[in-house]
Design a protein around this motif. Structure first.
Motif, short mmCIF file in Angstrom:
data_model
loop_
_atom_site.label_atom_id
_atom_site.label_comp_id
_atom_site.label_asym_id
_atom_site.label_seq_id
_atom_site.Cartn_x
_atom_site.Cartn_y
_atom_site.Cartn_z
N MET A 177 39.05 75.60 64.30
CA MET A 177 38.62 74.56 62.97
C MET A 177 39.95 74.36 62.48
SD MET A 177 35.97 73.81 61.70
CE MET A 177 34.20 74.15 61.55
N SER A 178 41.27 75.07 62.76
CA SER A 178 42.49 74.75 62.29
C SER A 178 43.33 73.71 63.15
CB SER A 178 43.45 76.13 62.27
OG SER A 178 42.93 77.04 61.28
N GLU A 179 42.96 73.66 64.28
CA GLU A 179 43.68 72.91 65.41
C GLU A 179 43.31 71.49 65.31
OE1 GLU A 179 43.41 74.71 69.06
OE2 GLU A 179 44.87 76.11 68.80
N ARG A 180 41.86 71.28 65.05
CA ARG A 180 41.50 69.93 65.10
C ARG A 180 42.10 69.06 64.06
NH1 ARG A 180 39.88 71.10 70.33
NH2 ARG A 180 38.58 72.80 70.28
N HIS A 181 42.25 68.06 64.45
CA HIS A 181 42.80 66.91 63.39
C HIS A 181 41.35 66.30 62.75
CE1 HIS A 181 47.02 67.44 63.95
NE2 HIS A 181 46.67 67.70 65.20
N TRP A 182 40.63 66.77 62.25
CA TRP A 182 39.20 66.27 61.83
C TRP A 182 38.84 66.39 60.60
CZ3 TRP A 182 35.73 70.03 65.37
CH2 TRP A 182 36.03 71.48 65.05
N LEU A 183 37.72 66.25 60.21
CA LEU A 183 37.07 66.28 58.96
C LEU A 183 37.63 65.60 58.01
CD1 LEU A 183 36.47 70.22 58.65
CD2 LEU A 183 35.03 68.60 59.32
N GLN A 184 38.11 64.14 58.41
CA GLN A 184 38.60 63.10 57.47
C GLN A 184 37.35 62.60 56.77
OE1 GLN A 184 40.52 60.31 60.19
NE2 GLN A 184 41.25 62.02 61.40
N ASN A 185 37.62 62.45 55.40
CA ASN A 185 36.62 61.57 54.79
C ASN A 185 35.71 62.72 54.53
OD1 ASN A 185 38.12 59.44 54.29
ND2 ASN A 185 37.23 58.71 56.42
N SER A 186 35.66 63.82 54.66
CA SER A 186 34.48 65.07 54.66
C SER A 186 34.26 65.14 53.35
CB SER A 186 34.94 66.17 55.56
OG SER A 186 34.08 67.34 55.50
N PRO A 187 33.02 65.74 52.92
CA PRO A 187 32.85 66.14 51.43
C PRO A 187 33.26 67.51 51.40
CG PRO A 187 30.74 66.23 52.77
CD PRO A 187 31.92 65.69 53.76
N VAL A 188 33.58 68.28 52.46
CA VAL A 188 34.18 69.46 52.23
C VAL A 188 35.43 69.72 53.14
CG1 VAL A 188 33.81 72.09 52.52
CG2 VAL A 188 31.93 70.79 52.35
N SER A 189 36.64 70.17 52.71
CA SER A 189 37.78 69.90 53.24
C SER A 189 37.83 70.82 54.57
CB SER A 189 39.12 70.59 52.29
OG SER A 189 38.83 72.00 52.27
N GLN A 190 38.80 70.67 55.33
CA GLN A 190 39.18 71.26 56.74
C GLN A 190 39.41 72.65 56.41
OE1 GLN A 190 42.05 69.75 59.44
NE2 GLN A 190 41.59 71.24 60.89
N GLU A 191 40.25 72.95 55.45
CA GLU A 191 40.95 74.30 54.91
C GLU A 191 39.54 75.35 54.60
OE1 GLU A 191 43.58 76.87 51.82
OE2 GLU A 191 43.25 74.57 51.68
N ILE A 192 38.47 74.41 53.74
CA ILE A 192 37.39 75.41 53.47
C ILE A 192 36.32 75.55 54.53
CG2 ILE A 192 35.11 75.28 52.15
CD1 ILE A 192 36.86 73.83 49.82
#
Length: 797
Positions: free
Chosen positions: A26-41
């Motif tokens: 979950m940390s390495e991927r450059h994903w979760l853009q425009n996600s309702p929940v942040s990548q950190e969470i």
């Protein structure tokens, strides 16, 4: 701590490996853009799922079960549900410190619960997962059997990483008080079914659905990696970014010998150059549209490698193809470009591929190989539409495990027109959200580009002025004789008259059903002068070995005798042959254009070859079953005013046809989109790209090699030293050869089995070498006998 997860492995060790893997993914991927929940969470929630997914193993019951190696129990050994409820509670505590809306906090905690609960099985609908009243007695027994000291020490080991503390006794009281029963149900009823979730926009519902699938698949992938592989690794080899350019030079493709070479080179270089102009990191859907025979395979690979150069976050290239028969030939090209067969660099995956994973000089054991292949742990993966889409639209853990490896990938869908229009809305809505969530880029490739996405608005074309390429060639012309139906006998007469008048022309007849294909072949066999021509029959009712052999004869013609092939539409996509004339049964426009691509493919004939279009009376109902009456009607409407049209004007047909199909697609109510919106994981799992039909498999010993393969197969399954799992792994090494000799025969509707003259052996009907079957005639020398499986009436005197 005394609790173990597996024989000899302390529970905390296993949990730590899985938790760190979840966090890393979950940390390495450059994903979760425009996600309702942040990548950190999401990273921390995934970490908590991994940390406690097996906490329920810290009970006296499970530890006793483990000590007997799974042979005895002294109480409930189930651990997933109690672990999931703990994960939900600790995630709620974690999320309470964030600024997410309360109902979203509750939703994410519930999704973490579902992902953890089902890490040993398929997902149910969320509505089912919140019904827990009947589980309360068992949960009460399990909570009283916990090794409390171990449980608290595990909690204290993991929670500092997310700045939390939690008392296990609080959780015990929660379970004993049965609060979870009403809490989960009330949340679903108040917030999902009738509250805040119901009111959000549809695109956000898709996002929440796939946030769950990411949690679930990341946990599955991490758990299985620790259990099966034990360590993570990376190859030192890399797919060369200039590989296509070097390959083209080595083959002399960059040299211009004729107008076709000039057009191929222009398409290749212009597409790569134009990608720089059209590419935007936020634009995730692209098309690559070129006529048949202009080298889309290498051009798309070159474009993908250029895109990888433009976006350094891209880690993987996934090339999907509709048919396994095309995968093998394309994979060989890609392997030559890569200049390696290292599986971590390039990998082939479909249901018939050998499960062998090699990295450098190392070849992994069958179980590790199978896992690495099925989770797409390679830089370039060559696979099928089915593998891709059944993973995106699934509740099956074995399919979903590859989902994290879609992140930061380029996904090419070759021959995209083969996807049924009934799936267009689903693909449109989900690909747009997945592109953003997973930072992946889709390239849809075809000579007949369907309108799944709106041009310029939703999808960007990579080939500059792609329409000009369709104007360059007049390799074929469609002659429309389908204005009024013709009898099958009259159709055969027209074909034979043409063949006799044009003895130096090779003919391809493409019929819509296997029945009409066989009937036309048999009639032609009776009437033609077979001393002057070679007549072949092909359908999916003959073995892949036989089909490959016939295609080899067509590609490597060794005499001046006329070649005539009677086949079904299996010949249309990706089969690299070139004939003089095509006779095609009425079909959707894209299929007709694909059929025309089998004539004068390399512009070698020097004139526009004929593609005759007929509607055969006896095949009308069968054609409607194959394609649907609506698509055939649209095709007829588009062709209505046309008696003859040349290739340089085909694009007009394609555009007009797909505009009509798009209208029909937009009017559909798509159940699978409803399932996604309703978090109905199990219902979505019923998605199937291909309509399932009950079949029986026939193994045909067409030669000595086939007989030897069958004997090897028997030895594997009669080996009492191997368990069923080991037998499957051993068969995996053989199956690519094995299925060359297998035909899957549809069982007639209303029947339980196919007609055959021998009983099943190991689940297969068997045609033995040298012992003819009336249902499957075969001759190695007289190919006119080779009509594959045919149901016949057998009379016993």
């Amino acid at each position: 701590m005394t609790a173990f997860s597996h024989p000899g492995k302390p529970l905390v060790f296993h949990l730590n490996e899985v938790a760190q893997s979840c966090k890393r993914i979950m940390s390495e991927r450059h994903w979760l853009q425009n996600s309702p929940v942040s990548q950190e969470i999401m990273r921390d929630v995934a970490y908590l799922c991994g940390s406690f997914h097996d906490l329920g193993k810290a009970t006296r019951y499970f530890q006793f079960y483990l000590s007997t190696l799974g042979k005895e129990t002294n109480g409930p050994k189930n651990h997933a549900l109690i672990s999931a409820l703990f994960v939900r509670e600790v995630v709620k505590v974690y999320l309470s410190k964030t600024d997410l809306e309360p109902w979203i906090q509750e939703l994410i905690a519930t999704l973490a619960y579902t992902a953890t609960r089902r890490h040993h099985g398929g997902l149910n609908n969320l509505e089912t997962e919140v019904e827990l009243a009947e589980k309360s007695k068992e949960l009460g027994e399990i909570i009283d059997a916990f090794l409390d000291v171990d449980a608290q020490e595990i909690i204290d080991f993991f929670l500092p990483d997310v700045s939390l503390t939690y008392d296990f006794q609080t959780f015990k009281a929660y379970i004993r008080g049965k609060k979870y029963v009403n809490e989960l149900f009330d949340f679903y009823d108040d917030k999902i079914k009738h509250g805040d979730y119901e009111d959000i926009v549809f695109s956000q519902k898709i996002q929440f659905f796939y946030l769950h699938q990411l949690l679930y698949s990341t946990l599955l992938f991490s758990d299985k990696t620790d259990v099966i592989v034990g360590v993570s690794f990376e190859s030192s080899s890399k797919f060369p970014l200039d590989g296509v350019e070097q390959y083209r030079k080595s083959k002399g493709f960059n040299q211009v010998r004729n107008s076709l070479d000039e057009s191929k080179n222009k398409a290749y270089y212009d597409s790569i150059e134009n990608l720089v102009n059209v590419y935007e990191p936020s634009q995730h859907i692209y098309s690559l549209t070129l006529p048949t025979g202009l080298g889309k395979t290498l051009t798309s690979l070159g474009v993908a490698l250029k895109l990888k150069e433009l976006n350094p976050n891209i880690k993987r290239l996934i090339i999907t193809i509709p048919f396994t028969s095309i995968i093998d030939q394309n994979y060989d090209v890609y392997k030559e470009v890569a200049q390696t067969d290292d599986s971590s660099v390039i990998l082939k995956h479909h249901h018939q591929a050998e499960p062998s994973y090699k990295m450098g000089d190392d070849e992994f054991t069958p179980d590790i190989s199978q896992f690495l292949i099925e989770t797409w742990q390679s830089e370039v993966v060559v696979t099928t539409f089915v593998q891709l889409l059944n993973s995106i639209f699934s509740n099956d853990k074995s399919l979903l495990m590859k989902l994290p490896n879609l992140a930061n990938s380029i996904i090419i869908l070759d021959e995209i027109q083969t996807i049924n229009f009934e799936h267009w809305q689903l693909i449109n809505q989900v690909f747009k959200e997945l592109g953003s969530l997973l930072n992946c880029y889709f390239i849809l490739m075809s000579a007949t580009q369907p309108l799944i996405f709106l041009p310029d608005f939703e999808i960007k074309e990579i080939v500059p002025d792609y329409k000009s390429y369709f104007k360059l060639f007049n390799r074929t012309k469609i002659i429309n004789k389908a204005v009024s139906p013709i009898s099958q006998d009259d159709f055969v007469s027209e074909v034979i008259e043409y063949a006799v008048q044009n003895p130096r022309k090779d003919l391809l007849l493409i019929l819509n059903t296997k029945a009409s294909c066989l009937q036309v072949f048999e009639k032609m066999k009776e009437i033609l002068d077979l001393d002057t021509c070679n007549l072949y029959y092909m359908s999916t009712l003959i073995t892949p070995y036989e089909r490959k052999r016939i295609i080899g004869f067509l590609k490597n013609k060794k005499s001046d005798k006329q070649q005539i092939v009677v086949t079904t539409q299996l010949i249309e996509a990706g089969v690299d042959i070139s004939v003089d004339t095509v006779f095609r049964g009425l079909a959707p426009i894209d299929a007709i254009i694909q059929a025309s691509g089998r004539a004068n493919r390399y512009n070698e004939k020097g004139y526009a070859c004929d593609v005759f279009l007929f509607e055969i009376e006896e095949s009308i109902k069968g054609s409607q079953r194959v394609y649907g009456s609506a698509l055939l009607l649209k095709s007829k409407n588009v062709l209505n005013e046309i008696t003859e049209i040349e290739e340089n004007d085909y694009l007009r047909l394609i555009d007009a046809y797909f505009k009509e199909v798009r209208k029909q697609s937009d009017s559909l109510l798509v159940k699978n989109l409803e399932h996604i919106a309703n978090l109905a994981f199990k219902d979505l799992g019923e998605f199937s790209l291909i309509e399932e039909r009950f079949t029986e498999s026939v193994f045909v010993q067409v030669n000595q090699t086939a007989k030897q393969v069958w004997e090897q197969f028997k030895q594997i399954y009669l080996n009492q030293k191997l368990n069923i799992f080991q037998k499957r792994l051993e068969f995996g090494k053989l199956k690519s050869k094995f299925y060359d000799y297998v035909v899957n025969v549809p069982v007639p509707r209303g029947e339980k089995e196919i007609a055959f003259d021998s009983p099943k052996e190991f689940g297969f009907r068997l045609v033995k070498l040298g012992i003819p079957s009336v249902y499957y005639p075969y001759s190695d020398t007289d190919l006119l006998q080779n009509i594959g499986y045919k149901e016949v009436k057998v009379f016993v005197s």
